[in-house]
Design an enzyme around this catalytic site. Structure first.
Site, PDB file in Angstrom:
ATOM      1  N   ASP A   7      -1.155 -23.863  10.219  1.00 27.75           N
ATOM      2  CA  ASP A   7      -2.484 -24.018   9.512  1.00 27.75           C
ATOM      3  C   ASP A   7      -3.063 -22.637   8.988  1.00 27.75           C
ATOM      4  O   ASP A   7      -2.116 -21.839   9.165  1.00 27.75           O
ATOM      5  CB  ASP A   7      -3.518 -24.089  10.843  1.00 27.75           C
ATOM      6  CG  ASP A   7      -4.939 -24.487  10.388  1.00 27.75           C
ATOM      7  OD1 ASP A   7      -4.955 -25.081   9.149  1.00 27.75           O
ATOM      8  OD2 ASP A   7      -5.980 -24.174  10.859  1.00 27.75           O
ATOM      9  N   CYS A  70      -3.380 -28.961   9.178  1.00 29.32           N
ATOM     10  CA  CYS A  70      -4.278 -28.615   8.197  1.00 29.32           C
ATOM     11  C   CYS A  70      -4.433 -29.470   7.140  1.00 29.32           C
ATOM     12  O   CYS A  70      -3.390 -29.984   6.384  1.00 29.32           O
ATOM     13  CB  CYS A  70      -3.728 -27.117   7.677  1.00 29.32           C
ATOM     14  SG  CYS A  70      -4.911 -26.462   6.155  1.00 29.32           S
ATOM     15  N   CYS A 180     -11.075 -31.510   9.014  1.00 27.96           N
ATOM     16  CA  CYS A 180     -10.682 -29.969   9.166  1.00 27.96           C
ATOM     17  C   CYS A 180     -10.374 -29.603  10.310  1.00 27.96           C
ATOM     18  O   CYS A 180     -11.319 -29.880  11.255  1.00 27.96           O
ATOM     19  CB  CYS A 180     -11.756 -29.242   8.372  1.00 27.96           C
ATOM     20  SG  CYS A 180     -11.146 -27.495   8.478  1.00 27.96           S
ATOM     21  N   THR A 181      -9.048 -29.133  10.970  1.00 29.67           N
ATOM     22  CA  THR A 181      -8.845 -28.886  12.249  1.00 29.67           C
ATOM     23  C   THR A 181      -9.489 -27.845  12.890  1.00 29.67           C
ATOM     24  O   THR A 181      -9.952 -27.525  13.886  1.00 29.67           O
ATOM     25  CB  THR A 181      -7.151 -28.585  12.291  1.00 29.67           C
ATOM     26  OG1 THR A 181      -6.979 -27.501  11.418  1.00 29.67           O
ATOM     27  CG2 THR A 181      -6.467 -29.773  12.124  1.00 29.67           C
TER      28      THR A 181
HETATM   29  N1  DGL Z   1      -7.900 -25.995   9.012  1.00 25.40           N
HETATM   30  C1  DGL Z   1      -7.808 -26.564   7.831  1.00 25.40           C
HETATM   31  C2  DGL Z   1      -8.053 -27.926   7.330  1.00 25.40           C
HETATM   32  O1  DGL Z   1      -7.647 -28.567   8.279  1.00 25.40           O
HETATM   33  C3  DGL Z   1      -8.524 -25.492   6.498  1.00 25.40           C
HETATM   34  C4  DGL Z   1      -9.449 -24.401   6.926  1.00 25.40           C
HETATM   35  C5  DGL Z   1      -9.563 -23.560   5.575  1.00 25.40           C
HETATM   36  O2  DGL Z   1      -8.651 -22.734   5.551  1.00 25.40           O
HETATM   37  O3  DGL Z   1     -10.140 -23.474   4.806  1.00 25.40           O
HETATM   38  O4  DGL Z   1      -8.427 -28.354   6.443  1.00 25.40           O
END
Ligand code: DGL
Length: 260
Positions: A7, A70, A180-181
């Site tokens: 991620d 991600c 978003c995780t």
């Molecule tokens: N955790 C990520 C997702 O699932 C993105 C977070 C980021 O870096 O903006 O989209």
């Protein structure tokens, strides 16, 4: 099986946390690109380059599979990574179909980063479902920064979410998709703000079932403890303070898992 969870930051821990109780694996690698988080507000080309750098590092660790934990990196880079690297690569997409399958006919509010919300991949996904008028999209980029700072339920978080959610008439909605995780850490704060019949939906379990299918294993509780190594942008995390930081996220996820 040595699977890697990748991620931009610590959001992907929510996927690996679920895997720790759901997959009989030997070893997990968790890679957070802490030097470059957030991805969701960058240019897609830049994200593609960062994801490729991370993949090259993961390949040097001889992993058998990569979960792109991600949605943002999946949206921009998963197709290209599959072309470049010859191992199973499982991506994540906002679980819009699951929300309709589980909760039926009302509207679904899909939350994610700006890249995911504005990308072609989600447009194609919604078009395939043929229910565009039942889907509303909302970018919540500040939640990524709050999560990285371990600020989950402060007045500032609550105020940010109240403002962002104020325009929606939740009478018309069945559920909110956490696309978003990083957003899984905020279920308690969201629960306080949203009407109690609005359900949370995420793609974690579906992603892990797909990983199991690709690895030819049956999802089941692991027999023993799974060995986990953590990396921040290619550096092994081995000092006590950083491992404690990660432990704090995992303990929070223990509490979030039953909030539906
Ligand atoms: N955790 C990520 C997702 O699932 C993105 C977070 C980021 O870096 O903006 O989209």
């Amino acid at each position: 099986m040595r699977a890697a969870f990748f991620d931009s930051g610590i959001g992907g821990l929510s996927v690996m946390h679920r895997a720790l109780s759901m997959l009989p694996a030997d070893e997990f690698i968790f890679f957070a690109d802490e030097d470059h988080v957030p991805y969701g507000v960058r240019a897609p080309d830049e994200v593609l380059r960062l994801v490729d750098e991370a993949f090259r590092f993961l390949m040097s660790l001889d992993v058998n599979a990569v979960v792109v934990a991600c949605n943002t990196a999946t949206s921009v880079a998963v197709r290209e990574m599959r072309r470049r690297y010859p191992i199973p690569i499982v991506g994540m997409e906002p679980a819009v179909k699951l929300a309709f399958d589980l909760y039926g006919s009302k509207k679904v509010l899909v939350t994610a980063t700006p890249i995911t919300i504005n990308g072609d991949k989600i447009k194609r996904l919604i078009a395939r479902l043929d229910r565009a008028e039942y889907v509303e999209l909302l970018a919540l980029p500040s939640l990524v920064d709050f999560a990285e700072r371990q600020e989950f339920d402060s007045p500032a978080v609550e105020e940010y979410l109240r403002r962002a959610l104020a325009p929606y008439d939740f009478e018309q909605f069945s559920s909110i998709v956490l696309g978003c995780t990083h957003f899984n850490y905020f279920k308690d704060t969201l629960r306080k703000i949203l009407p109690s019949d609005i359900k949370f939906v995420d793609g974690n379990e579906g992603t892990l079932k797909e990983l199991a299918r690709r690895m030819n294993i049956t999802p089941a509780a692991p027999r023993g403890a799974i060995d986990v190594r953590y990396y921040y942008s290619g550096r092994l995390v081995d000092d006590a303070a950083e491992l404690e930081r990660i432990g704090k996220y995992l303990r929070r996820l223990d509490r979030m898992i039953d909030i539906n």
